[in-house]
Design a protein around this motif. Structure first.
Motif, PDB file in Angstrom:
ATOM      1  N   PRO A 197       6.221   3.071  -4.637  1.00 33.59           N
ATOM      2  CA  PRO A 197       6.256   1.638  -4.317  1.00 33.59           C
ATOM      3  C   PRO A 197       4.908   1.164  -3.770  1.00 33.59           C
ATOM      4  O   PRO A 197       4.296   1.847  -2.956  1.00 33.59           O
ATOM      5  N   VAL A 198       4.454  -0.016  -4.246  1.00 31.92           N
ATOM      6  CA  VAL A 198       3.164  -0.550  -3.801  1.00 31.92           C
ATOM      7  C   VAL A 198       3.251  -2.000  -3.320  1.00 31.92           C
ATOM      8  O   VAL A 198       2.333  -2.477  -2.677  1.00 31.92           O
ATOM      9  N   GLY A 199       4.309  -2.708  -3.620  1.00 30.47           N
ATOM     10  CA  GLY A 199       4.394  -4.109  -3.217  1.00 30.47           C
ATOM     11  C   GLY A 199       5.785  -4.681  -3.378  1.00 30.47           C
ATOM     12  O   GLY A 199       6.706  -4.018  -3.841  1.00 30.47           O
ATOM     13  N   ALA A 255      11.128  -2.362   3.437  1.00 31.69           N
ATOM     14  CA  ALA A 255      12.387  -3.015   3.809  1.00 31.69           C
ATOM     15  C   ALA A 255      12.114  -4.251   4.667  1.00 31.69           C
ATOM     16  O   ALA A 255      12.747  -5.301   4.479  1.00 31.69           O
ATOM     17  N   GLU A 256      11.141  -4.138   5.578  1.00 27.83           N
ATOM     18  CA  GLU A 256      10.804  -5.280   6.422  1.00 27.83           C
ATOM     19  C   GLU A 256      10.177  -6.403   5.592  1.00 27.83           C
ATOM     20  O   GLU A 256      10.513  -7.578   5.764  1.00 27.83           O
ATOM     21  N   ALA A 257       9.278  -6.034   4.678  1.00 28.83           N
ATOM     22  CA  ALA A 257       8.655  -7.046   3.811  1.00 28.83           C
ATOM     23  C   ALA A 257       9.705  -7.728   2.944  1.00 28.83           C
ATOM     24  O   ALA A 257       9.666  -8.944   2.748  1.00 28.83           O
ATOM     25  N   GLN A 258      10.644  -6.941   2.414  1.00 33.62           N
ATOM     26  CA  GLN A 258      11.731  -7.527   1.613  1.00 33.62           C
ATOM     27  C   GLN A 258      12.537  -8.515   2.443  1.00 33.62           C
ATOM     28  O   GLN A 258      12.871  -9.602   1.970  1.00 33.62           O
ATOM     29  N   LYS A 259      12.846  -8.138   3.669  1.00 35.37           N
ATOM     30  CA  LYS A 259      13.655  -8.993   4.539  1.00 35.37           C
ATOM     31  C   LYS A 259      12.941 -10.307   4.846  1.00 35.37           C
ATOM     32  O   LYS A 259      13.534 -11.385   4.764  1.00 35.37           O
ATOM     33  N   HIS A 260      11.647 -10.246   5.161  1.00 36.19           N
ATOM     34  CA  HIS A 260      10.912 -11.455   5.517  1.00 36.19           C
ATOM     35  C   HIS A 260      10.670 -12.353   4.300  1.00 36.19           C
ATOM     36  O   HIS A 260      10.785 -13.580   4.399  1.00 36.19           O
ATOM     37  N   ILE A 261      10.368 -11.780   3.161  1.00 40.51           N
ATOM     38  CA  ILE A 261      10.167 -12.603   1.954  1.00 40.51           C
ATOM     39  C   ILE A 261      11.487 -13.208   1.498  1.00 40.51           C
ATOM     40  O   ILE A 261      11.526 -14.344   1.037  1.00 40.51           O
ATOM     41  N   ALA A 262      12.585 -12.474   1.658  1.00 34.66           N
ATOM     42  CA  ALA A 262      13.899 -13.034   1.325  1.00 34.66           C
ATOM     43  C   ALA A 262      14.231 -14.210   2.242  1.00 34.66           C
ATOM     44  O   ALA A 262      14.799 -15.216   1.792  1.00 34.66           O
ATOM     45  N   GLY A 285       0.834  -1.195   0.000  1.00 36.43           N
ATOM     46  CA  GLY A 285       0.000   0.000   0.000  1.00 36.43           C
ATOM     47  C   GLY A 285       0.866   1.242   0.000  1.00 36.43           C
ATOM     48  O   GLY A 285       2.014   1.231   0.454  1.00 36.43           O
ATOM     49  N   SER A 286       0.332   2.317  -0.516  1.00 40.87           N
ATOM     50  CA  SER A 286       1.133   3.523  -0.677  1.00 40.87           C
ATOM     51  C   SER A 286       1.205   4.368   0.585  1.00 40.87           C
ATOM     52  O   SER A 286       2.080   5.203   0.724  1.00 40.87           O
ATOM     53  N   ASP A 287       0.275   4.165   1.538  1.00 42.65           N
ATOM     54  CA  ASP A 287       0.249   5.016   2.723  1.00 42.65           C
ATOM     55  C   ASP A 287       1.116   4.489   3.866  1.00 42.65           C
ATOM     56  O   ASP A 287       1.235   5.130   4.895  1.00 42.65           O
ATOM     57  N   LYS A 288       1.743   3.344   3.687  1.00 42.30           N
ATOM     58  CA  LYS A 288       2.581   2.769   4.747  1.00 42.30           C
ATOM     59  C   LYS A 288       3.913   3.509   4.821  1.00 42.30           C
ATOM     60  O   LYS A 288       4.330   4.190   3.892  1.00 42.30           O
ATOM     61  N   GLU A 289       4.579   3.304   5.932  1.00 47.76           N
ATOM     62  CA  GLU A 289       5.884   3.926   6.113  1.00 47.76           C
ATOM     63  C   GLU A 289       6.919   3.270   5.205  1.00 47.76           C
ATOM     64  O   GLU A 289       6.740   2.171   4.714  1.00 47.76           O
ATOM     65  N   ARG A 290       7.996   3.975   5.020  1.00 47.38           N
ATOM     66  CA  ARG A 290       9.044   3.515   4.115  1.00 47.38           C
ATOM     67  C   ARG A 290       9.677   2.206   4.593  1.00 47.38           C
ATOM     68  O   ARG A 290      10.037   1.359   3.784  1.00 47.38           O
TER      69      ARG A 290
END
Length: 178
Positions: free
Chosen positions: A83-85, A50-57, A41-46
């Motif tokens: 960024p949206v996803g 980074a956290e989503a990238q870390k967990h999916i990685a 989503g576009s309204d989330k913090e920056r």
């Protein structure tokens, strides 16, 4: 060689060809790729990206990319390039290793799990499903999750119809609901 890949080449291919009545070995359905994605989503913090990238990685063993918006949507305050996803495409050995961990480790940890729904097929042999909480994966530490994160998992096969893909996934030990 990953266990699921060995299982496919030694057991599933011949059994699938026999069950579906396929004579040409090139027409036997196989898993082409697995796409793991999440929308932030576009309204989330920056730092949510980074956290989503870390967990999916950690889940997939491969660094994901950040997907950006392709067009403006004023109702969502979305502009081109925002960024949206986050998504990652798995192929080859990593794909089979992820499928093995997903089927044997993550799915049994889902609360009240009775099998994945059969309604996720799209008509041309691909399967889509969503996991509402990534903490079912053993690689993700639930205490370090700041933002709730769910993922969509798309399994793309070379099957021409849903029946061939369903049989392929059943033989690969994917647990469908009755």
């Amino acid at each position: 060689m990953p266990d699921m890949k060995k299982k496919y080449s030694e057991e599933v291919r011949s059994a699938l060809a026999e069950k579906l009545g396929i004579k040409n070995v090139m027409q036997i359905p196989k898993i082409e790729k697995i796409v793991v994605s999440t929308g932030i989503g576009s309204d989330k913090e920056r730092d949510a990206f980074a956290e989503a990238q870390k967990h999916i990685a950690a889940m997939t063993g491969q660094k994901p990319i950040i997907c950006k918006a392709r067009k403006n949507v004023s109702n969502f305050k979305l502009r081109v390039g925002m960024p949206v996803g986050v998504m990652v495409t798995l192929r080859g050995s990593r794909m089979y290793e992820f499928l093995d961990r997903f089927v044997h480790n993550a799915l049994p940890r889902v609360r009240d799990f009775r099998g994945i729904p059969k309604s996720g097929f799209d008509g041309v042999g691909n399967y889509n499903m969503g996991i509402s909480d990534v903490s079912v994966f053993t690689e993700v530490d639930a205490d370090k999750l700041k933002y709730p994160l769910g993922v969509n998992i798309a399994i793309v096969t070379t099957a021409k119809d849903d029946e061939g893909a369903r049989e392929l996934l059943k033989m690969m030990e994917v647990p469908f609901a009755e």
